[in-house]
Design a protein around this motif. Structure first.
Motif, PDB file in Angstrom:
ATOM      1  N   UNK A 119       8.320  -8.590  -6.862  1.00 11.20           N
ATOM      2  CA  UNK A 119       8.560  -7.968  -5.559  1.00 11.20           C
ATOM      3  C   UNK A 119       7.335  -8.103  -4.663  1.00 11.20           C
ATOM      4  N   UNK A 120       7.570  -8.246  -3.380  1.00 13.95           N
ATOM      5  CA  UNK A 120       6.475  -8.335  -2.415  1.00 13.95           C
ATOM      6  C   UNK A 120       5.697  -7.026  -2.382  1.00 13.95           C
ATOM      7  N   UNK A 121       4.377  -7.087  -2.489  1.00 14.89           N
ATOM      8  CA  UNK A 121       3.583  -5.855  -2.425  1.00 14.89           C
ATOM      9  C   UNK A 121       3.537  -5.306  -1.006  1.00 14.89           C
ATOM     10  N   UNK A 122       3.083  -4.086  -0.898  1.00 18.62           N
ATOM     11  CA  UNK A 122       2.854  -3.477   0.409  1.00 18.62           C
ATOM     12  C   UNK A 122       1.395  -3.651   0.796  1.00 18.62           C
ATOM     13  N   UNK A 123       1.164  -4.273   1.941  1.00 22.99           N
ATOM     14  CA  UNK A 123      -0.193  -4.328   2.464  1.00 22.99           C
ATOM     15  C   UNK A 123      -0.503  -3.023   3.177  1.00 22.99           C
ATOM     16  N   UNK A 124      -1.710  -2.539   2.971  1.00 25.59           N
ATOM     17  CA  UNK A 124      -2.174  -1.310   3.616  1.00 25.59           C
ATOM     18  C   UNK A 124      -3.377  -1.644   4.482  1.00 25.59           C
ATOM     19  N   UNK A 125      -3.255  -1.394   5.762  1.00 23.32           N
ATOM     20  CA  UNK A 125      -4.353  -1.671   6.681  1.00 23.32           C
ATOM     21  C   UNK A 125      -5.298  -0.474   6.733  1.00 23.32           C
ATOM     22  N   UNK A 126      -6.549  -0.710   6.416  1.00 24.61           N
ATOM     23  CA  UNK A 126      -7.555   0.344   6.500  1.00 24.61           C
ATOM     24  C   UNK A 126      -7.858   0.601   7.970  1.00 24.61           C
ATOM     25  N   UNK A 127      -7.813   1.858   8.363  1.00 25.25           N
ATOM     26  CA  UNK A 127      -8.087   2.218   9.754  1.00 25.25           C
ATOM     27  C   UNK A 127      -9.567   2.575   9.914  1.00 25.25           C
ATOM     28  N   UNK A 128      -9.936   3.819   9.633  1.00 22.71           N
ATOM     29  CA  UNK A 128     -11.340   4.245   9.677  1.00 22.71           C
ATOM     30  C   UNK A 128     -11.665   4.870   8.329  1.00 22.71           C
ATOM     31  N   UNK A 129     -12.688   4.371   7.670  1.00 22.34           N
ATOM     32  CA  UNK A 129     -13.051   4.874   6.348  1.00 22.34           C
ATOM     33  C   UNK A 129     -13.330   6.378   6.390  1.00 22.34           C
TER      34      UNK A 129
END
Length: 243
Positions: A119-129
């Protein structure tokens, strides 16, 4: 112990294996009853390489690969393609890499998963650490925008690029969830059970409060991994989500 919380609660907690050597990480993850998700970060990945992802999957665990890719589009595409082929189900990229790079990363993740029939993974975009606080962000990076507004902008950039979710502090979850309905994922580090030390995190929240605000999953490290009873600490965090 496992009967004191639901499987659904266990799916919502990702235990960060930060600060562990490869053998320690594998032994730890094997001993925590009911554990479903683990996070492999830069330190562990640099020590152990891609094999650690596959070894954790062999333990029937789901892997959040938190390498925070931030590069030119071609490199983002190739990195996410290879990470997806390993079987990581969540993969982090930096939202500030920009639209073109985020689209390339998403395309790479799709291709990598397809190449191995998973299955295609979910990409998670980092916003502000979560280690940043507003005055230091403005002083050191000359960013006039407040953290709350910057997180909203970067999350929208990611969503527009087709990325499946973002990483944010729990303090931004409610405003992000108001703009991005499920299945857009909101994964939150900076989670500290009631009474736990904050450590190097600045923008923190308790597990039940973060879920109530709209978080999809919670990343918890030291309160569980440094506990004298990791199974009990994990169970306590899970149980807090069902009360």
């Amino acid at each position: 112990m496992a009967s004191s919380f639901s499987a659904e609660s266990a799916e919502r907690i990702i235990v960060a294996l930060d600060g562990m050597a490869p053998d320690q990480a594998l032994a730890f993850s094997a001993q925590v009853e009911g554990l479903r998700w683990v996070k492999v970060g830069l330190e562990l990945f640099v020590q152990a390489g891609p094999d650690v992802v596959m070894q954790l999957r062999d333990q029937d665990l789901r892997v959040f690969l938190d390498l925070k890719f931030h590069d030119i589009p071609a490199t983002m595409e190739g990195s996410c393609r290879r990470a997806a082929a390993l079987g990581a189900e969540l993969i982090t990229v930096h939202a500030c890499a920009g639209t073109e790079a985020l689209k390339a990363a998403q395309a790479g993740a799709v291709a990598g998963a397809a190449s191995t029939g998973i299955a295609t993974p979910t990409l998670l975009a980092v916003t502000v650490l979560t280690s940043w606080e507003e005055q230091r962000l403005q002083r050191e990076l000359a960013i006039e925008q407040g953290i709350a507004d910057r997180v909203l902008q970067l999350a929208q950039l990611a969503a527009t690029a087709g990325v499946g979710g973002c990483v944010c502090s729990p303090l931004e979850v409610a405003s992000l969830r108001a703009q991005h309905r499920r299945p857009f994922a909101l994964v939150t580090p900076g989670i500290r059970p009631q009474g736990s030390a904050v450590g190097d995190q600045v923008r923190v929240m308790t597990p039940p409060d973060a879920i109530a605000a709209g978080a999809s999953q919670l990343v918890i490290g030291r309160p569980i991994t440094q506990s004298t009873d990791p199974t009990g600490a994990f169970a306590q965090c899970c149980a807090a989500l069902t009360t």
